[in-house]
Each structure stands twice: as C-alpha cells, then as structure tokens.
Design a protein around this motif. Structure first.
Motif, PDB file in Angstrom:
ATOM      1  N   ASP A 149       0.831  -1.208   0.000  1.00  0.00           N
ATOM      2  CA  ASP A 149       0.000   0.000   0.000  1.00  0.00           C
ATOM      3  C   ASP A 149       0.866   1.259   0.000  1.00  0.00           C
ATOM      4  O   ASP A 149       0.527   2.257  -0.658  1.00  0.00           O
ATOM      5  N   SER A 150       1.987   1.212   0.723  1.00  0.00           N
ATOM      6  CA  SER A 150       2.854   2.389   0.768  1.00  0.00           C
ATOM      7  C   SER A 150       3.489   2.653  -0.590  1.00  0.00           C
ATOM      8  O   SER A 150       3.639   3.815  -1.001  1.00  0.00           O
ATOM      9  N   ILE A 151       3.846   1.581  -1.316  1.00  0.00           N
ATOM     10  CA  ILE A 151       4.405   1.750  -2.662  1.00  0.00           C
ATOM     11  C   ILE A 151       3.374   2.379  -3.589  1.00  0.00           C
ATOM     12  O   ILE A 151       3.660   3.339  -4.314  1.00  0.00           O
ATOM     13  N   LEU A 152       2.151   1.848  -3.574  1.00  0.00           N
ATOM     14  CA  LEU A 152       1.107   2.360  -4.455  1.00  0.00           C
ATOM     15  C   LEU A 152       0.730   3.798  -4.099  1.00  0.00           C
ATOM     16  O   LEU A 152       0.477   4.625  -4.984  1.00  0.00           O
ATOM     17  N   THR A 153       0.707   4.098  -2.807  1.00  0.00           N
ATOM     18  CA  THR A 153       0.384   5.467  -2.388  1.00  0.00           C
ATOM     19  C   THR A 153       1.459   6.443  -2.851  1.00  0.00           C
ATOM     20  O   THR A 153       1.157   7.533  -3.352  1.00  0.00           O
ATOM     21  N   ASP A 154       2.719   6.038  -2.700  1.00  0.00           N
ATOM     22  CA  ASP A 154       3.813   6.914  -3.136  1.00  0.00           C
ATOM     23  C   ASP A 154       3.793   7.109  -4.654  1.00  0.00           C
ATOM     24  O   ASP A 154       4.050   8.208  -5.153  1.00  0.00           O
ATOM     25  N   LEU A 155       3.494   6.045  -5.389  1.00  0.00           N
ATOM     26  CA  LEU A 155       3.383   6.179  -6.844  1.00  0.00           C
ATOM     27  C   LEU A 155       2.237   7.126  -7.190  1.00  0.00           C
ATOM     28  O   LEU A 155       2.373   7.998  -8.065  1.00  0.00           O
ATOM     29  N   ASP A 156       1.109   6.957  -6.520  1.00  0.00           N
ATOM     30  CA  ASP A 156      -0.060   7.793  -6.756  1.00  0.00           C
ATOM     31  C   ASP A 156       0.257   9.278  -6.569  1.00  0.00           C
ATOM     32  O   ASP A 156      -0.204  10.136  -7.332  1.00  0.00           O
ATOM     33  N   LYS A 157       1.044   9.566  -5.544  1.00  0.00           N
ATOM     34  CA  LYS A 157       1.313  10.958  -5.182  1.00  0.00           C
ATOM     35  C   LYS A 157       2.625  11.475  -5.747  1.00  0.00           C
ATOM     36  O   LYS A 157       3.029  12.603  -5.435  1.00  0.00           O
ATOM     37  N   GLY A 158       3.295  10.659  -6.577  1.00  0.00           N
ATOM     38  CA  GLY A 158       4.527  11.113  -7.212  1.00  0.00           C
ATOM     39  C   GLY A 158       5.697  11.245  -6.268  1.00  0.00           C
ATOM     40  O   GLY A 158       6.631  12.014  -6.542  1.00  0.00           O
ATOM     41  N   ARG A 159       5.670  10.500  -5.160  1.00  0.00           N
ATOM     42  CA  ARG A 159       6.759  10.584  -4.186  1.00  0.00           C
ATOM     43  C   ARG A 159       7.795   9.488  -4.456  1.00  0.00           C
ATOM     44  O   ARG A 159       7.493   8.491  -5.110  1.00  0.00           O
ATOM     45  N   PRO A 160       9.022   9.644  -3.936  1.00  0.00           N
ATOM     46  CA  PRO A 160      10.025   8.567  -4.062  1.00  0.00           C
ATOM     47  C   PRO A 160       9.508   7.292  -3.411  1.00  0.00           C
ATOM     48  O   PRO A 160       8.818   7.339  -2.387  1.00  0.00           O
TER      49      PRO A 160
END
Length: 578
Positions: A386-397
C-alpha cells in the motif's frame, strides 16, 4: 535401469556463455511464446507467428475489470519474472526459500504479467503471512491440487548456483522452491525432471548426441524421481500434504511421467518421420485439462531440446508458435535447455531485443557467487505494498527491496473500456535493474440516492465549535435479551475472544461489549454488526449446522461475505478479505 556414468562427476568448468544462454534462452522463448498463449488474450493483429518481436495488446480483467495493456516488443512474462525473483533470493540470503516466499513472491503481485492461478493464490497467502498449506480448508485443498508448471518454469537458478554439485543437492533446492507455491506431485516431479535435464545439459562437456537428454532422463528415474524432505525448513508440510494423499500419489506420478518420456523418445527415434505437432499432442500439450501441468511442460521441453540440439532457434520457435499449448512456458523451458547446450551465439540480434537482456545476462553470471549478500530484510505485507502504491499515486520517491529499481515515471500503457473504471500505470526503470511495470485499476464511485441524502449530515472540519482534542473509536455496547445465547453466538460460533467479564458486561474482542437487557426484550432491529473472520467457508458451515440459516456467500472485489441474525435479531455481516 542404467545410469549415465558421465553424470557422476559434474564439472565446474562451465563457460559464462552457457550460463547466460540458460537465462537469456529462457527469456527469449518466453517473450516469443507469450503473445500466443491462451491466457494472453492477444487482441493485436500484429502477432503472426514470425521470428520477430512486435508490440501487442493484452486483454485482461474479465467482466468486472475489463482493460487492455500495451505490451512492448520483446517483453517477457511471469516465467522470466520468477526466474529473476528466485535468482535475487539466492544472491540475497542464505535462507533464500524464506526470502523468496516472504519478499519476492508477495511483491511480485504488484508487477506480475501473466501469472498462473496457483502461483497467484500462493503469493496472496504469503502476503498475509500464511504459508498456503496452512490456509483455510478450501484454499489449502486448491494448493494441494496445484500441479501446474509454475514451479518448473523458475528452477534454472538452482542449477546455475550449484555448478559442479551432485544432482541430489540441486534437487533439494528445487523441492524447497516448488512447495512455496505448488503442492501436487505433478508440479514437483515436473520441476525435478526438467531440472535434471538442465543439470545434465549444463555439465555436458561433449557434443550432445541426438536424443541424449531424453535418454538421460529416462535412464535416471531413480535420481530425479525421489522425494526430498522439506521438514528441516517446513516441518509441518508433509504431514498436512499426506492428508491429501501426497505420498500415495508420488510413485504413480513418477511412472506417468516416465511414460510420457517414453512416448517422446519413441517419436524422436522415428527420425525424419517425427512430427512435432503430433508428439506434443501425444504429450498432452493441447489437452485443455492438463496442458498447464508441470509434467507436460517438462516432457515437451526435454523432447524439443533433444530434437533441436543442433538447431536451437528452430526448437524454441516450435514451442513458441504451438498455438493451443502453454507456449510461453514450454518455449522458455526449451530455450533454457538449448542455451545450456549451445551458449548465446544462436540467439543473435533477437536475443539483444529481449527486455532487460543485459540485466538478465548479469544475473546469470552472478549465480556463480559462493555466498549471498546476507542483506537484512523484512516481510512484504499489505502495508508495504500500500505504501508503494500510495507513493506512486502521489509522485513521491518509493522504497523497494534490494535489487529493484526505485525510479518511477507514469506511463500510458493501460486503457479501460468501462466508464466506471480508471487505470494508471508506472514503469520503474534504472540501468542494471529489472524493468518493472505496475498498474493500478480504480473503480469510479457511483453516488447513490442514499449517499446524496447523507450530504445533509456531513460535518465540516472548519466549524468553530469543533472539539480541540482527538477522538478514537473505542467500541460499541449492545443489549442482549439472553446474555448466554449472545455469548454463544459471538464467541463460540463466530470466534470472537472473551477478553473481559463482569456481572454487568462481557467484552468480546477489542470493540464489542454485550450487556443484559434490563427488560429482557429483543431490540436488534436496525442494527448492523460487522465481524471479520479468517475462514468464511468454515464459518458458514458452523452457522448452518447451528440452525442459524446464514445467507449464501457473496463475492465483491477482494471481499467475501454472508449475513445472519444474532439472538436479538440484529443483522450480522461476517466477511473475509482475500
């Protein structure tokens, strides 16, 4: 039964070209055959059975998540992905089997392409921290019925990392790997027999005679056809497996596979009269009931590699374009065998067009390392993904495990044909790493009439009289007309633990408190209670046997649920996530 004496002392003098040939041959066969596999659902008109790579479009998602994905030319599928996953595990940790099961396999769910059902189910089980042989009854039974080729397709790293060692050692690794996802003898025996053929080919230092691999497998059943214990690593595996007749069916499966090898050998000995199509058909490659079995893929790959040892590209294409068969896996396994025999020259410029070919070659060479890196790691669970997908969603590293790229960019590779479904996709790509494509499907929420009505009750966070403190939901209390009946229902039937008990209340789990009704009246109308369980199927049987008439189990996305009434007439929804 005779034993090939040349196999007793395998040589460690194996060229890098042959190591690379194994991995790159597998990837080439996978990339060539994937567009023609039945599950690929290729909707592109560009696929025509020619010896070249083309972009193509894969249809996925079935009725509920229909979407199309552009597959760039030379892309490989789950066969190569899992070879690389096992390779990373072996170069990362000495307990590679645990690393593969708890890091590589769960993470693979985020980027898998064309994964088989058994491997996907096992990966989801490991994602929850549960070995599939310890899952609920229905899932456990499916695991022990899983005899597909998902284990055999990925065992090449075990041969390359054990160069010069007896096959007994290789076989131990193959079995440990196989049971991570598959529990039926067909899967494990297919992996062992194919592994033996690959071990024979990579250690052969002479010109391989026509049909040599088939003869070696046929004459050494006593070497590859023996069960290797996994008790030192998975102590409860075999006792549970025997509840499903594992050991009883092992010998029968070995004999059945030996018969397949005999069929292939007889066909090969027919020489010029031998026809690949009829031989593959006799082996079961086009039989929809068994075409994906580990034993079928293994026998087909060994046959084609034996037949085309001197013409490797012809052998790979015979597998890749065998429409109706499991083309990507058979072509991948055939390509690995032919790479072990012939090295890399036969791959030509086409080999350099395979996705990540330089990384794949480097990974093959790295298998010679005597010791893994012993990097520290933690399990990949739902929170991690979930943390990977959330970071991808928000354009974060993003933070990925060792050996994975962490530089991502959004790409337009996935489209949907539904107004209620949106898609996003990202590519993770860095030099010297595997290319990863992650897609995310988002179902657009429809606003119902009841949701519109609820807008009148929406509170705005900026209201001046809002409290200045934080609040956390602590629980809910329900009145029970018969406290004993209610405890029996929630505790003994649904499994909520009793954590506190006084003369005035009983607490079950973290959030539910039952109190005796002052008037002994039932007052459950209008109340809905939610209970999450780990085995909904068994819970359904318990409720039905108690005469509570639960509803039929419904499936909605990744959630299964049923409803019933508690002793006070309250509706209880019992659900399981999977």
């Amino acid at each position: 039964m005779t034993k090939d004496k040349r196999l007793s002392t395998p040589s460690t003098e194996v060229s890098d070209a042959r190591l690379v040939g194994v991995f790159l041959g597998a990837a080439l066969g996978d990339a060539l055959g994937w567009p023609y596999e039945n599950r690929a659902r290729n909707s592109s008109s560009k696929a025509g059975g020619t010896l070249r790579f083309s972009d193509w479009v894969k249809r996925s998602g079935g009725r509920f998540q229909p979407h199309e994905e552009l597959i760039p030319a030379g892309s490989y599928s789950d066969d190569t992905q899992l070879i690389l996953a096992v390779s990373r595990a072996k170069t990362t940790s000495s307990d590679w089997w645990h690393y593969f099961a708890t890091v590589e396999l769960p993470l693979w769910l985020t980027y898998e392409r064309g994964g088989g059902g058994a491997t996907l189910r096992a990966a989801r089980s490991w994602l929850k921290g549960i070995p599939p042989w310890e899952s609920g009854p229905s899932e456990r039974e499916r695991y022990f019925q899983a005899g597909g080729n998902g284990a055999a397709m990925r065992i090449a790293p075990h041969i390359l990392s054990n160069l010069g060692k007896p096959f007994d050692k290789v076989a131990e690794d193959i079995v440990l790997d196989s049971v991570v996802t598959h529990g039926h003898p067909h899967a494990i025996i297919g992996a062992l027999a194919y592994g033996f053929a690959l071990w024979t080919a990579i250690h052969n230092s002479q010109t391989l005679e026509y049909g040599h691999l088939l003869r070696a497998v046929r004459e050494n059943v006593g070497l590859w056809g023996v069960w290797r214990s996994v008790s030192a690593v998975w102590p409860n595996w075999l006792p549970i497996a025997n509840d499903y007749g594992f050991e009883a069916s092992w010998a029968e499966t070995v004999d059945s596979f030996a018969s397949q090898i005999e069929v292939a050998t007889e066909s090969l000995e027919a020489g010029a009269l031998s026809l690949d199509q009829s031989t593959l058909e006799a082996l079961g490659c086009f039989d929809k009931r068994i075409l994906g079995a580990g034993t079928v893929a293994a026998s087909a790959a060994i046959y084609l590699a034996s037949r085309y040892a001197a013409g490797p590209m012809e052998g790979v294409t015979a597998a890749a374009f065998a429409r109706g068969a499991d083309t990507d896996t058979i072509a991948s396994m055939t390509g690995a065998l032919l790479g072990a025999i012939n090295g890399v020259e036969w791959l030509g410029s086409l080999g350099r067009e395979v996705q990540d070919y330089e990384f794949i070659a480097d990974m093959a060479r790295s298998m010679r390392r005597a010791a893994p890196n012993e990097l520290r790691y933690k399990w990949v669970d739902n929170r991690y993904i979930d943390s990977i997908l959330t970071d991808l969603d928000k354009g974060r590293p993003i933070q990925m495990p060792p050996g994975f790229p962490s530089v991502a960019r959004e790409v337009d590779l996935v489209t949907t044909n539904s107004q209620n479904l949106r898609a996003r996709s990202w590519i993770l790509q860095e030099p010297h790493f595997q290319t990863i494509v992650i897609k995310k499907l988002i179902r657009a929420k429809r606003e119902t009439a009841s949701e519109k009505d609820q807008e009148a009750f929406a509170f705005k966070s900026e209201e001046p009289n809002s409290p200045s403190w934080e609040a956390t939901f602590a629980g809910i209390g329900l009145y029970a007309s018969d406290i004993a009946q209610s405890v029996n229902f929630y505790h003994r039937l649904l499994g909520l633990p009793v954590v506190r008990q006084t003369s005035k209340m009983i607490q079950l789990g973290e959030h539910l408190v039952l109190r005796p009704s002052p008037n002994k009246e039932k007052g459950g109308s209008g109340t809905l209670v939610y209970i999450q369980v780990s085995d909904l199927g068994n819970c359904f049987k318990v409720l039905r046997s108690a005469g509570l008439m639960p509803s039929e189990i419904e499936i909605n996305g990744s959630r299964r649920s049923l409803t019933c009434l508690d002793p006070d007439g309250r509706t209880v929804e019992v659900f399981q996530r999977f």
